[in-house]
Design an enzyme around this catalytic site. Sequence first.
Site, mmCIF file in Angstrom:
data_model
loop_
_atom_site.group_PDB
_atom_site.id
_atom_site.type_symbol
_atom_site.label_atom_id
_atom_site.label_comp_id
_atom_site.label_asym_id
_atom_site.label_seq_id
_atom_site.Cartn_x
_atom_site.Cartn_y
_atom_site.Cartn_z
ATOM 1 N N LYS A 107 -8.849 6.525 5.747
ATOM 2 C CA LYS A 107 -7.614 5.883 5.267
ATOM 3 C C LYS A 107 -7.937 4.681 4.374
ATOM 4 C CE LYS A 107 -4.289 7.381 8.662
ATOM 5 N NZ LYS A 107 -3.422 7.025 9.784
ATOM 6 N N GLY A 108 -7.306 4.636 3.219
ATOM 7 C CA GLY A 108 -7.482 3.510 2.300
ATOM 8 C C GLY A 108 -8.746 3.592 1.457
ATOM 9 N N ILE A 109 -9.589 4.592 1.737
ATOM 10 C CA ILE A 109 -10.873 4.724 1.051
ATOM 11 C C ILE A 109 -10.707 5.700 -0.123
ATOM 12 C CG2 ILE A 109 -13.304 5.440 1.400
ATOM 13 C CD1 ILE A 109 -12.555 3.033 3.122
ATOM 14 N N ARG A 140 -11.239 8.553 -3.135
ATOM 15 C CA ARG A 140 -11.579 9.978 -3.015
ATOM 16 C C ARG A 140 -13.093 10.194 -2.969
ATOM 17 N NH1 ARG A 140 -9.018 12.946 -7.811
ATOM 18 N NH2 ARG A 140 -7.282 11.634 -7.122
ATOM 19 N N LYS A 167 -10.971 -0.921 -1.851
ATOM 20 C CA LYS A 167 -10.795 -1.614 -0.573
ATOM 21 C C LYS A 167 -12.024 -1.312 0.284
ATOM 22 C CE LYS A 167 -5.912 -0.543 -1.064
ATOM 23 N NZ LYS A 167 -4.762 0.278 -0.610
ATOM 24 N N SER A 171 -2.366 0.793 -4.295
ATOM 25 C CA SER A 171 -2.844 1.969 -3.551
ATOM 26 C C SER A 171 -4.159 2.452 -4.139
ATOM 27 C CB SER A 171 -1.799 3.090 -3.658
ATOM 28 O OG SER A 171 -2.352 4.315 -3.233
ATOM 29 N N ALA A 172 -5.037 2.929 -3.249
ATOM 30 C CA ALA A 172 -6.301 3.518 -3.712
ATOM 31 C C ALA A 172 -6.085 4.885 -4.335
ATOM 32 C CB ALA A 172 -7.265 3.633 -2.529
ATOM 33 N N SER A 173 -4.859 5.412 -4.215
ATOM 34 C CA SER A 173 -4.616 6.792 -4.651
ATOM 35 C C SER A 173 -4.333 6.902 -6.146
ATOM 36 C CB SER A 173 -3.435 7.383 -3.882
ATOM 37 O OG SER A 173 -3.153 8.670 -4.396
ATOM 38 N N GLU A 195 -0.280 -3.316 4.527
ATOM 39 C CA GLU A 195 -1.311 -2.262 4.632
ATOM 40 C C GLU A 195 -1.305 -1.586 5.997
ATOM 41 O OE1 GLU A 195 -3.836 -0.515 3.626
ATOM 42 O OE2 GLU A 195 -4.122 -1.184 1.577
ATOM 43 N N ASP A 196 -1.762 -0.333 6.026
ATOM 44 C CA ASP A 196 -1.912 0.354 7.314
ATOM 45 C C ASP A 196 -3.381 0.571 7.689
ATOM 46 O OD1 ASP A 196 -2.245 2.300 5.204
ATOM 47 O OD2 ASP A 196 -2.316 3.797 6.801
ATOM 48 N N THR A 219 0.970 10.538 3.885
ATOM 49 C CA THR A 219 0.339 11.761 3.383
ATOM 50 C C THR A 219 -1.046 11.979 4.010
ATOM 51 O OG1 THR A 219 -0.495 10.566 1.487
ATOM 52 C CG2 THR A 219 1.552 11.748 1.157
ATOM 53 N N ASP A 251 0.879 -1.157 0.000
ATOM 54 C CA ASP A 251 0.000 0.000 0.000
ATOM 55 C C ASP A 251 0.932 1.227 0.000
ATOM 56 O OD1 ASP A 251 -2.367 1.597 0.539
ATOM 57 O OD2 ASP A 251 -1.648 1.735 2.602
ATOM 58 N N LEU A 252 0.409 2.402 -0.295
ATOM 59 C CA LEU A 252 1.290 3.581 -0.351
ATOM 60 C C LEU A 252 1.162 4.456 0.907
ATOM 61 C CD1 LEU A 252 3.245 5.445 -1.907
ATOM 62 C CD2 LEU A 252 1.284 6.364 -3.117
ATOM 63 N N ASP A 253 0.010 5.130 1.015
ATOM 64 C CA ASP A 253 -0.166 6.053 2.142
ATOM 65 C C ASP A 253 -0.196 5.286 3.455
ATOM 66 O OD1 ASP A 253 -0.283 8.273 0.571
ATOM 67 O OD2 ASP A 253 -2.466 8.289 0.417
ATOM 68 N N ASN A 265 -3.098 9.452 -7.243
ATOM 69 C CA ASN A 265 -1.876 10.269 -7.259
ATOM 70 C C ASN A 265 -0.625 9.433 -6.985
ATOM 71 O OD1 ASN A 265 -3.063 12.997 -7.575
ATOM 72 N ND2 ASN A 265 -4.073 12.486 -5.652
HETATM 73 P P1 B16 Z 1 -6.394 10.064 -4.002
HETATM 74 P P2 B16 Z 1 -3.622 4.186 0.103
HETATM 75 C C1 B16 Z 1 -5.448 6.123 -0.072
HETATM 76 O O1 B16 Z 1 -4.147 5.678 -0.268
HETATM 77 C C2 B16 Z 1 -5.521 7.041 1.140
HETATM 78 O O2 B16 Z 1 -5.248 6.304 2.323
HETATM 79 C C3 B16 Z 1 -6.900 7.632 1.245
HETATM 80 O O3 B16 Z 1 -6.955 8.518 2.348
HETATM 81 C C4 B16 Z 1 -7.224 8.381 -0.065
HETATM 82 O O4 B16 Z 1 -8.549 8.923 -0.032
HETATM 83 C C5 B16 Z 1 -7.092 7.406 -1.225
HETATM 84 O O5 B16 Z 1 -5.791 6.872 -1.243
HETATM 85 C C6 B16 Z 1 -7.371 8.076 -2.561
HETATM 86 O O6 B16 Z 1 -6.349 8.998 -2.812
HETATM 87 O O7 B16 Z 1 -7.407 11.116 -3.658
HETATM 88 O O8 B16 Z 1 -4.976 10.583 -4.052
HETATM 89 O O9 B16 Z 1 -6.774 9.319 -5.274
HETATM 90 O O10 B16 Z 1 -3.567 4.120 1.598
HETATM 91 O O11 B16 Z 1 -4.566 3.182 -0.524
HETATM 92 O O12 B16 Z 1 -2.236 4.183 -0.529
HETATM 93 MG MG MG Z 2 -2.807 3.210 3.395
#
Ligand code: B16
Ligand code: MG
Length: 218
Positions: A45-47, A49, A147, A116-118, A171-172, A17, A9-11, A120
């Site tokens: 967290k992990g959810i 946007r 997730k 990662s769900a991000s 994962e965190d 972040t 996982d990333l964040d 970015n």
């Molecule tokens: P973005 P992860 C998740 O990253 C974050 O924990 C979560 O807070 C955020 O809403 C999600 O990415 C989406 O991120 O807005 O940058 O697309 O923990 O899955 O690495």
């Molecule tokens: Mg995370």
Amino acid sequence: MRYKGVIFDLDGVITDTAQYHYVAWKDLGIKIGIDIDEEFNESLKGISRLESLEKILIRGNKENDYNNLQKEDLAKSKNEYYVSLLDRLTPNDVLENIVETLNYLKESNIKIGLASASKNAPTILNKLQLIDYFDVIVDPSQVERGKPSPDIFLECAKMLDLNVKECIGIEDSEAGVVAINESNMLSIGIGSESNLNHANMVLSSTKELIQTIKTLIS
Ligand code: B16
Ligand code: MG
């Protein structure tokens, strides 16, 4: 050797972040009259946007106040602020022993994936100067369910050309550990036992990761 891939996982695992997400969601909350505190931010967290925005609107009893287009605009505005905060990221923001762990995995010919769900994630990995370590980065918009569904971990294993039983997921977030478990990989939770006790192993920080990974893959 049983394990052939490690999926990160990333964040909260590679960098943190969450504080930047918090600042950006809080700013949006002020604009639409919904208070967001740090405890509530934990539940995001992990959810994704848009799902995070839905949770925020429900918290403020405003879930019916916006149509889908307006919700997308709100999420876009939060993201623009968040991305501007990411400009501050440097390689110094990589969490403890992550670079050492990635180097060890490379030396051991273990494949490395990102789930990662991000959206970015590539930007963040570039700023941290870690992108070249990754064999696969799953685009979260290409998987059907976020997730806690296992989709992103399953897709990552598939892209790495590995069986799930050959992969370790890290994962965190509570939702992320559920996703790894549902995918049938070995799950390592980074954080506190109190909310990650469903993980196969829990480490209090990334500092302990390298030793654990060495034991598991040797
Ligand atoms: P973005 P992860 C998740 O990253 C974050 O924990 C979560 O807070 C955020 O809403 C999600 O990415 C989406 O991120 O807005 O940058 O697309 O923990 O899955 O690495
Ligand atoms: Mg995370």
